[in-house]
Design an enzyme around this catalytic site. Structure first.
Site, PDB file in Angstrom:
ATOM      1  N   LYS A  38      -0.346   3.458   6.796  1.00 51.17           N
ATOM      2  CA  LYS A  38       0.247   2.349   7.556  1.00 51.17           C
ATOM      3  C   LYS A  38       1.410   2.794   8.439  1.00 51.17           C
ATOM      4  O   LYS A  38       1.670   2.187   9.469  1.00 51.17           O
ATOM      5  CB  LYS A  38       0.679   1.227   6.619  1.00 51.17           C
ATOM      6  CG  LYS A  38       1.831   1.593   5.710  1.00 51.17           C
ATOM      7  CD  LYS A  38       2.053   0.518   4.652  1.00 51.17           C
ATOM      8  CE  LYS A  38       3.280   0.835   3.844  1.00 51.17           C
ATOM      9  NZ  LYS A  38       3.269   0.233   2.507  1.00 51.17           N
ATOM     10  N   ARG A 133       8.470  -7.224  -6.679  1.00 52.47           N
ATOM     11  CA  ARG A 133       7.618  -7.519  -5.528  1.00 52.47           C
ATOM     12  C   ARG A 133       6.297  -7.962  -6.149  1.00 52.47           C
ATOM     13  O   ARG A 133       6.322  -8.856  -6.995  1.00 52.47           O
ATOM     14  CB  ARG A 133       7.515  -6.326  -4.565  1.00 52.47           C
ATOM     15  CG  ARG A 133       7.119  -6.815  -3.146  1.00 52.47           C
ATOM     16  CD  ARG A 133       7.033  -5.706  -2.113  1.00 52.47           C
ATOM     17  NE  ARG A 133       5.826  -4.901  -2.271  1.00 52.47           N
ATOM     18  CZ  ARG A 133       5.499  -3.899  -1.433  1.00 52.47           C
ATOM     19  NH1 ARG A 133       6.275  -3.600  -0.407  1.00 52.47           N
ATOM     20  NH2 ARG A 133       4.389  -3.211  -1.636  1.00 52.47           N
TER      21      ARG A 133
HETATM   22  C1  LIG Z   1       3.478   1.234   1.627  1.00 51.18           C
HETATM   23  C2  LIG Z   1       2.906   1.236   0.280  1.00 51.18           C
HETATM   24  C3  LIG Z   1       2.733   2.451  -0.381  1.00 51.18           C
HETATM   25  C4  LIG Z   1       3.192   3.771   0.184  1.00 51.18           C
HETATM   26  O1  LIG Z   1       4.590   3.906   0.125  1.00 51.18           O
HETATM   27  P1  LIG Z   1       5.345   5.261   0.521  1.00 51.18           P
HETATM   28  O2  LIG Z   1       6.743   5.038   0.126  1.00 51.18           O
HETATM   29  O3  LIG Z   1       5.185   5.438   1.999  1.00 51.18           O
HETATM   30  O4  LIG Z   1       4.691   6.369  -0.224  1.00 51.18           O
HETATM   31  C5  LIG Z   1       2.126   2.404  -1.630  1.00 51.18           C
HETATM   32  N1  LIG Z   1       1.749   1.240  -2.211  1.00 51.18           N
HETATM   33  C6  LIG Z   1       1.927   0.051  -1.604  1.00 51.18           C
HETATM   34  C7  LIG Z   1       1.498  -1.198  -2.298  1.00 51.18           C
HETATM   35  C8  LIG Z   1       2.505   0.013  -0.339  1.00 51.18           C
HETATM   36  O5  LIG Z   1       2.676  -1.170   0.263  1.00 51.18           O
END
Ligand SMILES: *Cc1c(COP(=O)(O)O)cnc(C)c1O
Length: 364
Positions: A38, A133
């Protein structure tokens, strides 16, 4: 490479290398890594580099991004990270092999969509181990689990948790154990086996590296640590990885000596702040054709350490170049390292082109 400015230049060789460092670390503990795309709007060449580096799944928070990845026909599972909206249940089943979930109403909607499409859908049930969350509270498992198991077209592939995103809770042996306890409880109470225990994100790597990760966690979802080589908890560099994986290049459209304090009475700037200025005399200032529409200003670090960012408005980035050894002029470009927020913004901006190169492969 294109000459169009602004451009976000990605080094796919360094990204692949970072992925390799991290997947190797994880493999020692039998943890597989889903590449989270993302941060770069699922740019296919970057996803490919992450897969070459040993990631075994592609994960993104947006269905649009998963759709973009799907056009490449990578031979891996596609994971939807953000809890699906009920209104997009059909798209979710079509585009994601697995999704993270915490609401029975949504799971039922996915079940109906899966039935309609004759395509079983796998889910990872999110459990909140403290970050507040997404995820169900552990005590509510006995309420939701029997209902999930009644959904004939849903496969409970695993459980997972998310940390460090909202509450800033740091992954610890305790919260990882809490997740593992839920796995054992579910397995013994319902006589099923839970294949995946998805312990977390980039922040969890520190726990792994310290050797304190409890055995049994077997899946991570990693974005920033691969893309930027940093631990999101404090932005410290991860040992053995590259941090200079992305460079944002902008072009100078004005370059003039001016006072460092504006003339006249000072009111609010374009974003409602009352600016304050330090009088440093007459300085050489450059304006770049880059602005808040494209970037997060305080997320940029000039590659030339003698360049200082002064501020930005919607379409202009203003820098002080008095102290630099280089003779920048109108038409020259300046480069910046983006942090994760700036990377996300630059990737999302329709005004910024992304270009890819690979220094590592060029050297080979
Ligand atoms: C964005 C996201 C990740 C990845 O997070 P990083 O800190 O970039 O490794 C993993 N799990 C969920 C649910 C996310 O929204």
């Amino acid at each position: 490479m294109t000459n169009k400015n602004p451009t976000l230049i990605a080094d796919t060789g360094k990204i692949e290398y970072n992925a390799q460092v991290i997947t190797t670390l994880c493999q020692h503990d039998n943890i597989q890594v889903a590449a989270v795309t993302k941060g770069v709007c699922a740019e296919p060449e970057i996803a490919e580099a992450m897969l070459r580096g040993g990631c075994t799944m592609l994960a993104d928070s947006r269905l649009e991004n998963l759709e973009r990845l799907r056009t490449q026909h990578f031979d891996v599972d596609y994971l939807l990270l953000r809890l699906p909206m009920i209104s997009e249940a059909e798209e979710t089943v079509r585009l994601a092999d697995i999704s993270l979930n915490s609401e029975i109403a949504t799971i039922k909607a996915l079940n109906s969509a899966a039935q309609k499409q004759q395509r079983p859908h796998r889910i990872i049930l999110m459990i909140d181990v403290g970050d507040l969350r997404e995820g169900i509270w552990p005590e509510t498992i006995p309420t939701i689990l029997p209902e999930i198991l009644q959904c004939e077209h849903i496969i409970l592939e695993g459980i997972g948790c998310n940390l460090g995103c909202y509450g800033g809770v740091v992954p610890s042996p305790e919260n990882m154990q809490l997740l593992l306890e839920q796995k054992r409880l579910i397995e013994s109470s319902y006589s099923i086996s839970i294949h995946l225990v998805s312990g977390g994100t980039s922040t969890t790597l520190q726990l792994l590296a310290s050797g304190k990760m409890p055995t049994g966690i077997n899946h991570f979802r990693i974005g920033e640590a691969i893309l930027l080589g940093r631990n999101p908890a404090d932005r410290s560099p991860l040992p053995g990885t590259f941090q200079d994986t992305f460079i944002l290049r902008g072009e100078i459209i004005e370059c003039q000596w001016k006072p460092s304090v504006p003339l006249g009475q000072i009111g609010q700037d374009a974003f409602g702040h009352l600016p304050v200025f330090e009088d440093r005399g007459i300085r050489l200032r450059a304006i770049l054709a880059l602005g808040r529409q494209d970037i997060v200003v305080n997320g940029l670090t000039p590659c030339d350490p003698e360049v200082q960012i002064l501020g930005a408005s919607s379409d202009h980035l203003i820098v002080d170049i008095t102290d630099t050894q280089h003779s920048y002029k109108v038409g020259s470009t300046l480069s910046f390292f983006p942090n994760y927020a700036a990377l996300l913004a630059a990737s999302t901006s329709q005004y910024i082109k992304m270009s890819k190169k690979s220094v590592l492969t060029d050297m080979a």
